[in-house]
Design an enzyme around this catalytic site. Structure first.
Site, mmCIF file in Angstrom:
data_model
loop_
_atom_site.group_PDB
_atom_site.id
_atom_site.type_symbol
_atom_site.label_atom_id
_atom_site.label_comp_id
_atom_site.label_asym_id
_atom_site.label_seq_id
_atom_site.Cartn_x
_atom_site.Cartn_y
_atom_site.Cartn_z
ATOM 1 N N HIS A 174 49.137 44.549 31.274
ATOM 2 C CA HIS A 174 48.653 44.131 32.605
ATOM 3 C C HIS A 174 48.601 42.681 32.150
ATOM 4 C CE1 HIS A 174 46.512 44.247 36.357
ATOM 5 N NE2 HIS A 174 45.856 43.384 36.037
ATOM 6 N N ASP A 187 52.220 49.703 34.762
ATOM 7 C CA ASP A 187 50.870 48.411 34.665
ATOM 8 C C ASP A 187 49.567 49.308 34.038
ATOM 9 O OD1 ASP A 187 48.504 47.292 35.810
ATOM 10 O OD2 ASP A 187 49.774 45.798 36.097
ATOM 11 N N SER A 191 47.152 39.272 38.166
ATOM 12 C CA SER A 191 46.287 40.515 38.565
ATOM 13 C C SER A 191 45.913 40.135 39.926
ATOM 14 C CB SER A 191 45.217 41.072 37.709
ATOM 15 O OG SER A 191 44.651 42.214 37.713
#
Length: 461
Positions: free
Chosen positions: A335, A268, A172
């Site tokens: 994610h 995502d 991330s």
């Protein structure tokens, strides 16, 4: 004191060792970084967790950067300052290493014996900020770039300077870190070393939200301005575009010289929740249920998500066809997929071209074969782990403080409940007292003893 006989305690140890899909690694504080001004938002020392390599992996290094969003102004940075994303004083003293950080071959076949590092995230700028002045009222320190340099220097002194193979990675906001610092990481290591970069869920795209506003572009520009990040972004981008745009991978990845691999979901979940349909663009909350579970999305919402996928894939075209830039782009609602065991490498992990993420990354890194696969559109892939969020996981109206996921804080093994503090202490005690090769003998002794004492042992799934 744990209430069980000596033999039942031993059995508990064995079961933990057999079932555990993660190990716990203690924290290391880089105390000498403080004198250099390389500090977290609150001025505390940066930190990381290091699990030493062994065997053939003793000179191989995997440096993974933690995720956790960003702060874009003084108010949102103050909101992080007194938590683990702004202060090392608030960080857990040990965290679970799972997925690509796992130290067991069965769960991490190609990187299990490397030196594996998890760099904690406490600056709010993906390690790019650097402002000398510190406001006497807020006492906020914007020093992410210095933190990156200090941590790297500390790891170099601990053996990374002798690396033969090395990967900079991240999830991330940490995945964005691995993109922004990819070539810088390469320059720190020996010229003869194989050095590559891996971004997990870090390919954030510049697009309009459901209200038609370019919300994320404004947000990224505010991050760069608040932290003074411009001078630490790739000059190949800032020489052409505004610094705020150079926080988006699509505008700079074509200029990255070091080989790099992208693991990303085309849908995502963080980007759907915070870029496509942020709270500010959905004041009536029409997207609330959809964002928590993709199965709840209406046909119109799914159509907009398909449009997001199209834009995401278009943003990837700048990578060209070079095999040095690999990709695993699945169609899951997810994610961060490299740090979680169930998505990294397990019998039910997501597949592309019959290949797990772990195998795809390793094949590409060791140049066994290139890997550049893009999945068909949702819901075509039955191997997907589509994340279902709890209500408390819903995004804030402002994406600044909650930010991106931290996989290390999740339960690394969803099939078994999280251990209590007492259970964790017992697990650590078992691991510390574990002697390689003792398991078969120990099992025989336990079974014989239990049979002697007329215990009935049942297998609990």
């Amino acid at each position: 004191m744990i209430d069980c006989t000596k033999w039942l305690c031993l059995l508990f140890c064995v079961l933990l060792l057999l079932k555990a899909e993660a190990s716990y690694v203690p924290i290391t504080f880089v105390q000498n970084a403080v004198t250099k001004g390389a500090v977290c938002l609150d001025g505390s020392a940066p930190a990381y967790h290091l699990d030493r390599g062994f065997g053939e992996g003793i000179n191989n290094w995997l440096v993974q950067f933690e995720g956790g969003g960003w702060c874009n102004n003084v108010t949102t940075c103050l909101g992080r300052k007194n938590g683990r994303l702004g202060s090392s004083k608030k960080m857990a003293k040990q965290i679970a290493f799972s997925g690509i950080l796992n130290n067991r071959r069965i769960f991490n076949p190609d990187f299990y014996n490397w030196n594996r590092v998890k760099v904690r995230y406490c600056d709010g700028s993906s390690f790019t900020g650097d402002k000398e002045e510190v406001n006497p009222t807020t006492q906020l320190h914007f020093r992410g770039a210095r933190v990156f340099a200090a941590v790297m220097q500390d790891l170099l002194t601990k053996g990374m300077k002798n690396a033969r193979n090395a990967i900079i990675s991240g999830c991330s906001a940490g995945g964005l870190t691995s993109i922004l610092h990819c070539d810088r990481f390469r320059a720190l290591l020996p010229a003869g070393a194989k050095v590559k970069c891996l971004s997990d869920a870090g390919y954030f795209i510049n697009t309009r939200d459901v209200s038609g506003t370019q919300h994320i572009e404004q947000f990224f520009s505010q991050i760069v301005a608040t932290h003074g990040s411009a001078k630490n972004l790739p000059p190949s981008c800032t020489s052409r575009l505004s610094p705020g745009l150079c926080f988006f991978p699509q505008y700079l990845v074509s200029q990255i010289k070091t080989p790099i691999f992208f693991v990303n979901a085309a849908y995502d979940s963080w980007q759907i929740k915070n870029i496509l349909a942020p709270g500010v663009a959905d004041p009536e909350g029409h997207w609330h249920s959809c964002k928590l579970d993709i199965n709840n999305c209406s046909p119109d919402q799914l159509e907009l998500m398909q449009g997001f996928r199209t834009q995401f894939l278009r943003a990837l075209t700048v990578l060209g066809n070079s095999p040095s830039k690999g990709m695993f782009i699945d169609s899951c609602y997810a994610h961060c997929q490299t740090e979680m065991q169930e998505t990294w490498f397990r019998t039910d992990s997501p597949l592309l071209n019959k290949t797990t993420i772990a195998k795809a990354v390793a094949d590409w890194f060791f140049e066994r074969k290139p890997f550049r696969q893009i999945d068909c559109a949702y819901p075509c892939n039955p191997s997907c782990h589509n994340r279902v969020f709890e209500p408390q996981d819903q995004p804030e109206k402002n994406v600044t403080t909650k930010g991106t996921s931290d996989a290390s804080s999740r339960n690394p093994n969803p099939w078994f409940p999280k251990l209590s503090n007492k259970g964790k202490r017992m697990e650590l005690l078992c691991i510390k007292q574990w002697i390689s090769g003792l398991l078969p003998t120990l099992l025989i002794l336990i079974v014989n003893k239990l049979q002697t004492e007329n215990f009935i042992v049942g297998y609990i799934q």
